[in-house]
Design a protein around this motif. Structure first.
Motif, PDB file in Angstrom:
ATOM      1  N   SER A   1      10.619   8.621  -3.363  1.00 10.94           N
ATOM      2  CA  SER A   1       9.310   9.239  -3.581  1.00 10.94           C
ATOM      3  C   SER A   1       8.509   9.148  -2.291  1.00 10.94           C
ATOM      4  CB  SER A   1       8.554   8.531  -4.708  1.00 10.94           C
ATOM      5  OG  SER A   1       7.287   9.129  -4.904  1.00 10.94           O
TER       6      SER A   1
ATOM      7  N   GLU B   1       4.806   9.471  -1.004  1.00  6.61           N
ATOM      8  CA  GLU B   1       3.466   9.517  -1.590  1.00  6.61           C
ATOM      9  C   GLU B   1       2.531   8.604  -0.818  1.00  6.61           C
ATOM     10  OE1 GLU B   1       2.958   9.777  -6.039  1.00  6.61           O
ATOM     11  OE2 GLU B   1       2.153   7.773  -5.708  1.00  6.61           O
TER      12      GLU B   1
ATOM     13  N   GLY C   1      -2.596   8.448  -4.401  1.00 10.81           N
ATOM     14  CA  GLY C   1      -1.303   8.346  -5.076  1.00 10.81           C
ATOM     15  C   GLY C   1      -1.397   7.518  -6.344  1.00 10.81           C
ATOM     16  N   ALA C   2      -0.265   7.384  -7.005  1.00  3.70           N
ATOM     17  CA  ALA C   2      -0.204   6.632  -8.264  1.00  3.70           C
ATOM     18  C   ALA C   2       0.388   5.249  -8.018  1.00  3.70           C
ATOM     19  CB  ALA C   2       0.642   7.384  -9.282  1.00  3.70           C
TER      20      ALA C   2
ATOM     21  N   THR D   1       3.951   4.556  -9.037  1.00  2.78           N
ATOM     22  CA  THR D   1       5.081   4.920  -8.180  1.00  2.78           C
ATOM     23  C   THR D   1       5.725   3.683  -7.568  1.00  2.78           C
ATOM     24  OG1 THR D   1       4.084   7.055  -7.646  1.00  2.78           O
ATOM     25  CG2 THR D   1       5.768   6.254  -6.130  1.00  2.78           C
ATOM     26  N   TRP D   2       4.916   2.690  -7.244  1.00  3.98           N
ATOM     27  CA  TRP D   2       5.447   1.467  -6.656  1.00  3.98           C
ATOM     28  C   TRP D   2       6.363   0.742  -7.652  1.00  3.98           C
ATOM     29  CZ3 TRP D   2       4.143  -0.495  -1.657  1.00  3.98           C
ATOM     30  CH2 TRP D   2       3.307   0.361  -0.937  1.00  3.98           C
TER      31      TRP D   2
ATOM     32  N   ARG E   1       7.913   2.172 -10.146  1.00  6.81           N
ATOM     33  CA  ARG E   1       9.081   3.036 -10.400  1.00  6.81           C
ATOM     34  C   ARG E   1      10.114   2.890  -9.293  1.00  6.81           C
ATOM     35  NH1 ARG E   1      10.012   8.502  -9.230  1.00  6.81           N
ATOM     36  NH2 ARG E   1       7.861   8.746  -8.490  1.00  6.81           N
ATOM     37  N   MET E   2       9.671   2.832  -8.043  1.00  9.26           N
ATOM     38  CA  MET E   2      10.602   2.652  -6.932  1.00  9.26           C
ATOM     39  C   MET E   2      11.286   1.284  -6.999  1.00  9.26           C
ATOM     40  SD  MET E   2      10.903   5.341  -4.922  1.00  9.26           S
ATOM     41  CE  MET E   2      11.122   6.101  -6.545  1.00  9.26           C
TER      42      MET E   2
ATOM     43  N   ALA F   1       5.960   2.897  -0.839  1.00  2.92           N
ATOM     44  CA  ALA F   1       6.594   2.464  -2.088  1.00  2.92           C
ATOM     45  C   ALA F   1       8.107   2.447  -1.969  1.00  2.92           C
ATOM     46  CB  ALA F   1       6.151   3.368  -3.233  1.00  2.92           C
ATOM     47  N   TYR F   2       8.648   3.501  -1.382  1.00  2.00           N
ATOM     48  CA  TYR F   2      10.103   3.591  -1.217  1.00  2.00           C
ATOM     49  C   TYR F   2      10.605   2.497  -0.281  1.00  2.00           C
ATOM     50  CZ  TYR F   2      14.610   5.384   0.430  1.00  2.00           C
ATOM     51  OH  TYR F   2      15.930   5.512   0.778  1.00  2.00           O
TER      52      TYR F   2
END
Length: 230
Positions: free
Chosen positions: A88, A90, A95-96, A99-100, A102-103, A147-148
């Motif tokens: 992702s 972002e 951002g959301a 996302t952190w 989720r990664m 995040a990624y």
């Protein structure tokens, strides 16, 4: 003697390349993936491969059921290649925060969960091997890569820590750190890029195969950059 290989994320572009490399060498390969169906047409699973789809590798019970299927079919586990993951791009601003998480789940928890559960079988192997997929982008994160990169940095630390933890066993633990991988998705996302500079999945698969080989047995705890096209 044919080895038993597990490739997580085995239905994706890189996972397919890795699985095919091991199968071509005569190994028995299990491809485990979150997607319910393999990319090959129904009834056309490559010879020597066991496909197990619809597995959430952050779910310990679901992961154990997949491992039990591999053990029942192939009789053990010699090599675990943790390809499963996601990406992702972002910015933090706007951002959301989700996302952190989720990664972390997709890239780190998947690897940690199946590795922990597979350890008894890997330690029982004559030469157990674990190869994780890290990322060159996690060495120094650019804008939008936080995040990624944080999740892949976690994979790097998992690799190093587990290599020391298993130092008294026959199991090695390493990670490959590709730069941009030449996939249809990446080409679509970056149409103006120089694709010739990107790393081919087959090149990454060859590095993984070496780390999983007898000749690679002296290497553990390594983070191996893979940056040339191949």
């Amino acid at each position: 003697m044919a080895r038993s290989i597990i490739v997580t994320g085995g239905f994706g572009v890189l996972g397919q390349a890795v699985a095919e490399a091991f199968a071509a060498a005569g190994d028995r390969v299990a491809r485990i993936d979150f997607s319910p169906e393999a990319p090959n047409a129904p009834g056309e699973t490559p010879e020597g491969m066991l496909d197990i789809g619809g597995v959430d590798l952050t779910d310990a019970a679901a992961t154990q059921r997949a491992l039990d299927q591999v053990l029942g079919t192939h009789g053990g586990i010699d090599v675990l290649v943790n390809v499963a993951g996601g990406f992702s791009w972002e910015m933090l601003e706007g951002g959301a925060i989700a996302t952190w998480g989720r990664m972390q789940a997709m890239n780190l928890l998947t690897a940690a969960t199946i590795t922990q559960l597979a350890l008894p079988a890997l330690k029982a192997s004559a030469a157990g091997r674990i190869v994780n997929i890290g990322a060159g982008a996690a060495i120094k994160a650019g804008a939008g890569m936080g995040a990624y990169a944080a999740s892949k940095s976690g994979v790097h630390r998992l690799t190093e820590a587990l290599a020391e933890e298993l130092g008294g066993t026959g199991v090695t633990v390493n990670a490959v750190l590709p730069s941009i991988i030449d996939t249809p998705t990446n080409r679509a996302d970056m149409p103006g890029a120089d694709f010739s500079a990107w790393v081919q999945p087959a090149a990454i698969a060859r590095v993984i195969a070496f780390l999983a080989s007898a000749d690679g047995g002296a290497i553990t705890g390594a983070l191996v950059p893979v940056t040339r096209g191949g």
